[in-house]
Enzyme design. Structure first.
Site, PDB file in Angstrom:
ATOM      1  CB  SER A  16     -25.534-107.812  13.434  1.00  7.98           C
ATOM      2  OG  SER A  16     -24.881-108.006  14.666  1.00  7.98           O
ATOM      3  CG  HIS A  41     -27.586-104.211  14.578  1.00  3.77           C
ATOM      4  ND1 HIS A  41     -28.802-103.630  14.894  1.00  3.77           N
ATOM      5  CD2 HIS A  41     -27.349-105.119  15.562  1.00  3.77           C
ATOM      6  CE1 HIS A  41     -29.280-104.167  16.002  1.00  3.77           C
ATOM      7  NE2 HIS A  41     -28.409-105.077  16.445  1.00  3.77           N
ATOM      8  CG  ASP A  43     -25.673-106.663  18.401  1.00  3.60           C
ATOM      9  OD1 ASP A  43     -26.813-106.219  18.614  1.00  3.60           O
ATOM     10  OD2 ASP A  43     -25.393-107.388  17.427  1.00  3.60           O
ATOM     11  CG  MET A  45     -24.200-107.476  24.140  1.00  2.00           C
ATOM     12  SD  MET A  45     -24.007-109.215  23.726  1.00  2.00           S
ATOM     13  CE  MET A  45     -24.744-109.263  22.092  1.00  2.00           C
ATOM     14  CG  HIS A  74     -29.362-103.966  19.950  1.00  2.00           C
ATOM     15  ND1 HIS A  74     -29.614-105.246  19.520  1.00  2.00           N
ATOM     16  CD2 HIS A  74     -30.182-103.760  21.010  1.00  2.00           C
ATOM     17  CE1 HIS A  74     -30.541-105.790  20.298  1.00  2.00           C
ATOM     18  NE2 HIS A  74     -30.890-104.910  21.212  1.00  2.00           N
ATOM     19  CG  MET A  76     -28.784-105.797  23.922  1.00  2.00           C
ATOM     20  SD  MET A  76     -28.279-107.207  22.935  1.00  2.00           S
ATOM     21  CE  MET A  76     -27.210-106.398  21.755  1.00  2.00           C
ATOM     22  CG  MET A 145     -34.713-108.257  20.852  1.00  2.00           C
ATOM     23  SD  MET A 145     -33.285-107.944  19.795  1.00  2.00           S
ATOM     24  CE  MET A 145     -32.395-109.511  19.853  1.00  2.00           C
ATOM     25  CG  ASP A 183     -31.083-108.034  16.258  1.00  2.00           C
ATOM     26  OD1 ASP A 183     -30.370-108.851  15.646  1.00  2.00           O
ATOM     27  OD2 ASP A 183     -30.663-107.303  17.185  1.00  2.00           O
TER      28      ASP A 183
HETATM   29  C1  DX5 Z   1     -28.308-110.603  19.607  1.00  2.00           C
HETATM   30  C2  DX5 Z   1     -27.986-109.394  18.812  1.00  2.00           C
HETATM   31  C3  DX5 Z   1     -28.066-109.567  17.347  1.00  2.00           C
HETATM   32  C4  DX5 Z   1     -27.101-110.564  16.769  1.00  2.00           C
HETATM   33  C5  DX5 Z   1     -27.816-111.254  15.655  1.00  2.00           C
HETATM   34  O1  DX5 Z   1     -28.439-110.254  20.926  1.00  2.00           O
HETATM   35  O2  DX5 Z   1     -28.865-108.342  19.148  1.00  2.00           O
HETATM   36  O3  DX5 Z   1     -27.919-108.311  16.676  1.00  2.00           O
HETATM   37  O4  DX5 Z   1     -25.932-109.999  16.274  1.00  2.00           O
HETATM   38  O5  DX5 Z   1     -27.023-112.273  15.217  1.00  2.00           O
HETATM   39  P1  DX5 Z   1     -27.547-113.448  14.285  1.00  2.00           P
HETATM   40  O6  DX5 Z   1     -27.962-112.812  12.998  1.00  2.00           O
HETATM   41  O7  DX5 Z   1     -26.390-114.335  14.173  1.00  2.00           O
HETATM   42  O8  DX5 Z   1     -28.720-114.077  14.990  1.00  2.00           O
HETATM   43 ZN    ZN Z   2     -28.748-106.552  17.910  1.00  2.00          ZN
END
Ligand code: DX5
Ligand code: ZN
Length: 235
Positions: A16, A41, A43, A45, A74, A76, A145, A183
């Site tokens: 990620s 991956h 993310d 947001m 991903h 969010m 998650m 994740d």
């Molecule tokens: C959190 C994200 C994850 C995040 C994981 O909301 O969806 O993908 O990057 O990061 P680590 O591996 O640091 O927990």
């Molecule tokens: Zn994620």
């Protein structure tokens, strides 16, 4: 009973980029690619769906130019349907959309497929495994998650392990080709726990990009912890 799917599977790592050094994203991606990452991956947001803002399609466009790896997004964000076109044009390969807050999840999944992309559904720690049963035949990935979404570098929630086991049983029964991805808070110890519970794809940010030993050593350590856990259940 050991799942027939797990007998044949290998565990794959999905770095990620949230934890990467954004000033040298290209280099970090190249390292991850050399070390056998299955995909990257990303993310996304929006500050509403989760209390944090991260990155948008312009970053996907930049990543697309520097890696051959599939890019999984991903989402969010509160209305993922509105942004699919933009992210597809930027070069995304798959989308992970949340069960939470989406009254028309089936429509979102069909929209992703109409774009010719892989579709995955994500469930948060407080969401029951049963929530995905009806959509499972239609998806390529289920993402459980293992932290509350919104931030990297959080602690893995062990209460999610029982749910990972339940999702694995459901996948085995309904759609054995579906990936079971986890994740959040994945390191060598929790990778092993998640794989023992039935996960076959591990997303990891901090434990790949945020450690002093570097991406190569970090990914080797994670892969070996995951393989050992898988070998134990395959014996
Ligand atoms: C959190 C994200 C994850 C995040 C994981 O909301 O969806 O993908 O990057 O990061 P680590 O591996 O640091 O927990
Ligand atoms: Zn994620």
């Amino acid at each position: 009973m050991l799942s027939q799917t797990l007998k044949k599977t290998v565990v794959r790592l999905v770095p990620s980029i949230l934890a990467a050094d954004f000033a040298r994203l290209g280099e970090q991606l190249a390292e991850a690619e050399r070390c056998g990452a299955a995909r990257i991956h990303v993310d996304v947001m929006d500050g509403h769906f989760v209390p944090n803002i991260s990155l948008g399609a312009v970053v996907v466009e930049a990543l697309r130019k520097v890696t051959q790896l599939p890019l999984e997004i991903h989402m969010m964000i509160t209305n993922p349907d509105l942004f699919l076109d933009e992210f597809c044009e930027a070069g995304s390969d798959s989308f992970l959309v949340h069960w939470e807050g989406n009254p028309n999840l089936h429509r979102t999944v069909q929209l992703i497929k109409a774009h010719g992309k892989r579709a995955g559904v994500v469930i948060n720690p407080a969401t029951t495994a049963a929530a995905i049963e009806e959509i499972l035949p239609d998806v390529d990935q289920i993402l459980v998650m293992t932290v509350n979404p919104g931030f990297g570098h959080q602690h893995f929630l062990r209460s999610t392990l029982a749910k990972i086991r339940r999702v694995r049983q459901m996948i085995e029964r309904i759609n054995p080709a579906c990936d079971l991805e986890v994740d959040g808070g994945i390191d060598e110890e929790t990778a092993s726990l998640a794989v023992a519970a039935g996960a076959n794809v591990l997303v990891a940010g901090t434990s790949i990009f945020g450690v002093s030993q570097g991406v190569d050593a970090a990914m080797k350590g994670l892969q070996s912890a995951a393989n050992n856990a898988l070998n134990r259940i395959q014996q």
